[in-house]
Design a protein around this motif. Structure first.
Motif, PDB file in Angstrom:
ATOM      1  N   GLY A  93       0.781  -1.226   0.000  1.00 14.37           N
ATOM      2  CA  GLY A  93       0.000   0.000   0.000  1.00 14.37           C
ATOM      3  C   GLY A  93       0.816   1.280   0.000  1.00 14.37           C
ATOM      4  N   TYR A  94       2.152   1.161   0.045  1.00 11.15           N
ATOM      5  CA  TYR A  94       2.994   2.366   0.054  1.00 11.15           C
ATOM      6  C   TYR A  94       3.851   2.374  -1.204  1.00 11.15           C
ATOM      7  N   ARG A  95       3.910   3.524  -1.902  1.00 12.33           N
ATOM      8  CA  ARG A  95       4.605   3.555  -3.182  1.00 12.33           C
ATOM      9  C   ARG A  95       5.770   4.532  -3.223  1.00 12.33           C
ATOM     10  N   HIS A  96       6.133   5.103  -2.088  1.00 15.83           N
ATOM     11  CA  HIS A  96       7.192   6.103  -2.069  1.00 15.83           C
ATOM     12  C   HIS A  96       8.489   5.532  -1.495  1.00 15.83           C
ATOM     13  N   THR A  97       9.569   6.263  -1.721  1.00 18.49           N
ATOM     14  CA  THR A  97      10.882   5.891  -1.207  1.00 18.49           C
ATOM     15  C   THR A  97      11.070   6.382   0.219  1.00 18.49           C
ATOM     16  N   LEU A  98      10.497   7.527   0.539  1.00 18.92           N
ATOM     17  CA  LEU A  98      10.674   8.170   1.833  1.00 18.92           C
ATOM     18  C   LEU A  98       9.338   8.350   2.544  1.00 18.92           C
ATOM     19  N   CYS A  99       9.424   8.570   3.837  1.00 12.26           N
ATOM     20  CA  CYS A  99       8.348   9.210   4.590  1.00 12.26           C
ATOM     21  C   CYS A  99       8.868  10.596   4.973  1.00 12.26           C
ATOM     22  N   VAL A 100       8.060  11.614   4.754  1.00 11.34           N
ATOM     23  CA  VAL A 100       8.463  12.997   5.046  1.00 11.34           C
ATOM     24  C   VAL A 100       7.381  13.610   5.932  1.00 11.34           C
ATOM     25  N   SER A 101       7.747  13.896   7.171  1.00  6.93           N
ATOM     26  CA  SER A 101       6.791  14.354   8.178  1.00  6.93           C
ATOM     27  C   SER A 101       7.146  15.773   8.602  1.00  6.93           C
ATOM     28  N   VAL A 102       6.176  16.675   8.540  1.00  6.83           N
ATOM     29  CA  VAL A 102       6.427  18.102   8.756  1.00  6.83           C
ATOM     30  C   VAL A 102       5.678  18.599   9.991  1.00  6.83           C
ATOM     31  N   ASP A 103       6.377  19.359  10.841  1.00 10.26           N
ATOM     32  CA  ASP A 103       5.812  20.030  12.011  1.00 10.26           C
ATOM     33  C   ASP A 103       5.181  19.030  12.980  1.00 10.26           C
ATOM     34  N   ASP A 104       3.848  18.980  13.053  1.00 13.79           N
ATOM     35  CA  ASP A 104       3.191  18.108  14.019  1.00 13.79           C
ATOM     36  C   ASP A 104       2.995  16.683  13.515  1.00 13.79           C
ATOM     37  N   ASP A 105       3.401  16.398  12.281  1.00 16.19           N
ATOM     38  CA  ASP A 105       3.408  15.019  11.803  1.00 16.19           C
ATOM     39  C   ASP A 105       4.664  14.343  12.352  1.00 16.19           C
ATOM     40  N   VAL A 106       4.482  13.215  13.016  1.00 16.53           N
ATOM     41  CA  VAL A 106       5.596  12.564  13.710  1.00 16.53           C
ATOM     42  C   VAL A 106       6.354  11.632  12.779  1.00 16.53           C
ATOM     43  N   VAL A 107       5.639  10.680  12.200  1.00 21.05           N
ATOM     44  CA  VAL A 107       6.238   9.687  11.319  1.00 21.05           C
ATOM     45  C   VAL A 107       5.232   9.294  10.243  1.00 21.05           C
ATOM     46  N   HIS A 108       5.751   8.619   9.203  1.00 21.44           N
ATOM     47  CA  HIS A 108       4.952   7.999   8.144  1.00 21.44           C
ATOM     48  C   HIS A 108       4.252   9.017   7.250  1.00 21.44           C
ATOM     49  N   GLY A 109       4.751  10.249   7.209  1.00 22.07           N
ATOM     50  CA  GLY A 109       4.167  11.249   6.326  1.00 22.07           C
ATOM     51  C   GLY A 109       4.385  10.892   4.862  1.00 22.07           C
ATOM     52  N   ILE A 110       3.340  10.962   4.066  1.00 22.67           N
ATOM     53  CA  ILE A 110       3.424  10.648   2.640  1.00 22.67           C
ATOM     54  C   ILE A 110       3.952  11.861   1.885  1.00 22.67           C
ATOM     55  N   PRO A 111       5.017  11.709   1.091  1.00 27.40           N
ATOM     56  CA  PRO A 111       5.529  12.857   0.335  1.00 27.40           C
ATOM     57  C   PRO A 111       4.472  13.434  -0.599  1.00 27.40           C
ATOM     58  N   GLY A 112       4.332  14.756  -0.566  1.00 26.98           N
ATOM     59  CA  GLY A 112       3.367  15.446  -1.407  1.00 26.98           C
ATOM     60  C   GLY A 112       4.015  16.597  -2.150  1.00 26.98           C
ATOM     61  N   ASP A 113       3.181  17.436  -2.749  1.00 23.85           N
ATOM     62  CA  ASP A 113       3.693  18.527  -3.577  1.00 23.85           C
ATOM     63  C   ASP A 113       3.608  19.892  -2.905  1.00 23.85           C
ATOM     64  N   ARG A 114       3.292  19.936  -1.612  1.00 27.61           N
ATOM     65  CA  ARG A 114       3.314  21.213  -0.911  1.00 27.61           C
ATOM     66  C   ARG A 114       4.751  21.572  -0.562  1.00 27.61           C
ATOM     67  N   PRO A 115       5.266  22.699  -1.063  1.00 21.98           N
ATOM     68  CA  PRO A 115       6.663  23.038  -0.810  1.00 21.98           C
ATOM     69  C   PRO A 115       6.936  23.268   0.676  1.00 21.98           C
ATOM     70  N   PHE A 116       8.149  22.962   1.078  1.00 25.36           N
ATOM     71  CA  PHE A 116       8.578  23.296   2.433  1.00 25.36           C
ATOM     72  C   PHE A 116       8.585  24.807   2.605  1.00 25.36           C
ATOM     73  N   ARG A 117       8.313  25.237   3.843  1.00 23.70           N
ATOM     74  CA  ARG A 117       8.246  26.659   4.149  1.00 23.70           C
ATOM     75  C   ARG A 117       9.298  27.027   5.192  1.00 23.70           C
ATOM     76  N   ASP A 118       9.600  28.322   5.258  1.00 20.34           N
ATOM     77  CA  ASP A 118      10.534  28.804   6.260  1.00 20.34           C
ATOM     78  C   ASP A 118      10.107  28.331   7.647  1.00 20.34           C
ATOM     79  N   GLY A 119      11.056  27.827   8.415  1.00 16.90           N
ATOM     80  CA  GLY A 119      10.796  27.436   9.788  1.00 16.90           C
ATOM     81  C   GLY A 119      10.234  26.043   9.985  1.00 16.90           C
ATOM     82  N   ASP A 120       9.922  25.319   8.910  1.00  9.62           N
ATOM     83  CA  ASP A 120       9.388  23.958   9.055  1.00  9.62           C
ATOM     84  C   ASP A 120      10.389  23.067   9.796  1.00  9.62           C
ATOM     85  N   ILE A 121       9.877  22.192  10.638  1.00 10.73           N
ATOM     86  CA  ILE A 121      10.686  21.085  11.169  1.00 10.73           C
ATOM     87  C   ILE A 121      10.278  19.847  10.382  1.00 10.73           C
ATOM     88  N   VAL A 122      11.254  19.216   9.736  1.00 12.44           N
ATOM     89  CA  VAL A 122      10.985  18.160   8.766  1.00 12.44           C
ATOM     90  C   VAL A 122      11.759  16.904   9.137  1.00 12.44           C
TER      91      VAL A 122
END
Length: 275
Positions: A65-94
């Protein structure tokens, strides 16, 4: 039914080195590229190119069920974040988590970065401290493994360090794991003290140690995408991970280019390459 031993032979330990190196190279490339305006999908594609260029395949893509190479979790997302097309922003914790399979053996690692934001220095400082505490908790867990008789000494070392650094929470619903022919194997690797000793630490044990630390409540929920684990109170989170092998001469961090030398030196531990 035959139960596979949690301990690898010397030949099997040597076979895991390439997977660890490919994992490290892929995450190094993701770390190099991450910046405001870049998207998680761009990191994902770059990491996949590195892994395949080294003769491996992304082991996250082997998870049903998972098709990506990475999990990318931003701010309050802890783990298992699905990579998307929203660009990173200033100050993000990633937090970026990924792994490679090479010749049937696996590596798994993660890191966290905080992007600069001149307009919110206090937010950046708090997030950098959270990431640093999580990273140092990881290294203390790895250092504990080097001298441990039983695996759960790792979690005790992590908890002792985190509790001394402030009011942070250690996620309890998600823990580390053994790694080898499969990305997730026995035994579990707790990031906190438990009332049993756990697996004996002896040559052949290979584990992924991965503290997940939050700045607020331990309560989490899974987003509607059915993957992303998020803090219920919106607090920031950080995640650091390495795959570590125990052999007859010491330990070696498979997913660090230097075997963990830089991270372990301040703790008085010298990693030894797998013979």
């Amino acid at each position: 039914m035959f139960k596979r031993s949690v301990y690898k032979s010397p030949v099997e330990l040597r076979s895991m080195v390439a997977a660890g190196a490919a994992t490290a190279a892929a995450l190094d490339e993701a770390r190099r590229l991450i910046a405001p305006g870049v998207t998680p999908l761009e990191l994902d594609a770059a990491a996949e190119r590195v892994i395949r260029g080294l003769g491996g395949r992304p082991n996250f893509q082997l998870v049903p069920g998972y098709r990506h190479t990475l999990c990318v979790s931003v701010d309050d997302d802890v783990v298992h974040g699905i990579p998307g097309d929203r660009p990173f922003r200033d100050g993000d914790i990633v937090s970026v988590d990924g792994g490679a399979e090479v010749a049937g053996w696996n590596g798994d690692a993660a890191f966290t970065v905080v992007l600069p934001d001149a307009a919110r220095p206090e937010v950046v400082a708090a997030r950098e401290t959270l990431s640093s505490v999580t990273e140092q908790a990881l290294w203390r867990g790895i250092a504990a493994l080097a001298g441990a008789r039983h695996l759960n000494e790792v979690g005790a070392a992590i908890e002792d360090y985190v509790r001394g650094e402030g009011d942070y929470g250690i996620l309890t619903d998600y823990v580390g794991h053994g790694i080898g022919r499969s990305m997730h194997e026995e035994p579990p690797v707790f990031n906190y003290r438990v009332d049993r000793r756990g697996t004996a630490v002896r040559p052949g044990l290979v584990v992924a140690i991965e503290p997940m630390i939050v700045a607020g409540s331990l309560d989490t929920f899974v987003r509607d995408d059915e993957w992303t684990v998020t803090t219920s109170d919106g607090a920031d989170a950080a995640h650091w991970e390495h795959s570590v092998a125990v052999h007859d001469r010491g330990i070696w961090v498979l997913t660090a280019a230097d075997g963990g030398a830089a991270g372990l030196a301040p703790l008085g531990v010298e990693p030894v390459p797998i013979p």
